[in-house]
Design a protein around this motif. Structure first.
Motif, PDB file in Angstrom:
ATOM      1  N   UNK A 118       3.124 -15.983  -9.342  1.00  0.00           N
ATOM      2  CA  UNK A 118       2.619 -15.180  -8.225  1.00  0.00           C
ATOM      3  C   UNK A 118       3.729 -14.339  -7.599  1.00  0.00           C
ATOM      4  N   UNK A 119       4.926 -14.890  -7.512  1.00  0.00           N
ATOM      5  CA  UNK A 119       6.046 -14.130  -6.952  1.00  0.00           C
ATOM      6  C   UNK A 119       6.511 -13.048  -7.923  1.00  0.00           C
ATOM      7  N   UNK A 120       6.469 -13.355  -9.220  1.00  0.00           N
ATOM      8  CA  UNK A 120       6.813 -12.345 -10.222  1.00  0.00           C
ATOM      9  C   UNK A 120       5.855 -11.167 -10.077  1.00  0.00           C
ATOM     10  N   UNK A 121       4.564 -11.439  -9.967  1.00  0.00           N
ATOM     11  CA  UNK A 121       3.577 -10.363  -9.816  1.00  0.00           C
ATOM     12  C   UNK A 121       3.717  -9.639  -8.486  1.00  0.00           C
ATOM     13  N   UNK A 122       4.113 -10.339  -7.451  1.00  0.00           N
ATOM     14  CA  UNK A 122       4.350  -9.690  -6.160  1.00  0.00           C
ATOM     15  C   UNK A 122       5.461  -8.652  -6.308  1.00  0.00           C
ATOM     16  N   UNK A 153       9.672  -5.664  -1.829  1.00  0.00           N
ATOM     17  CA  UNK A 153       8.604  -6.395  -2.504  1.00  0.00           C
ATOM     18  C   UNK A 153       8.207  -7.666  -1.762  1.00  0.00           C
ATOM     19  N   UNK A 154       9.003  -8.071  -0.781  1.00  0.00           N
ATOM     20  CA  UNK A 154       8.655  -9.232   0.021  1.00  0.00           C
ATOM     21  C   UNK A 154       9.037 -10.568  -0.597  1.00  0.00           C
ATOM     22  N   UNK A 155       9.967 -10.546  -1.539  1.00  0.00           N
ATOM     23  CA  UNK A 155      10.472 -11.792  -2.116  1.00  0.00           C
ATOM     24  C   UNK A 155      11.937 -11.933  -1.724  1.00  0.00           C
ATOM     25  N   UNK A 156      12.498 -13.105  -1.938  1.00  0.00           N
ATOM     26  CA  UNK A 156      13.877 -13.344  -1.567  1.00  0.00           C
ATOM     27  C   UNK A 156      14.873 -12.759  -2.555  1.00  0.00           C
TER      28      UNK A 156
END
Length: 67
Positions: A48-52, A28-31
């Motif tokens: 925005x990160x939650x939605x990513x 997903x491209x998050x840490x």
């Protein structure tokens, strides 16, 4: 969706798709720390990160007016 529901939903979806937290973070491209914080229900998460992350499962978090 409350943070408890969000946390439980993400964890359930991750397991349904057979992903580890590490794999979900990478895909997903998050840490990894973000995924762990989200699943633990931490209050200070960026929408925005939650939605990513949710985009992996074709979901999104939106603001709605309280009834």
């Amino acid at each position: 969706m409350s943070k408890t529901n969000l946390s439980a939903t993400v964890k359930a979806l991750r397991r349904e798709y057979g992903l580890t937290q590490e794999e979900l973070a990478m895909k997903s491209g998050v840490g990894l720390c973000f995924v762990r914080s989200l699943e633990q229900g931490k209050a200070s998460l960026r929408m925005d990160k939650v939605n990513q992350l949710l985009d992996m499962f074709n979901y999104e978090l939106t603001a709605t007016k309280r009834l």
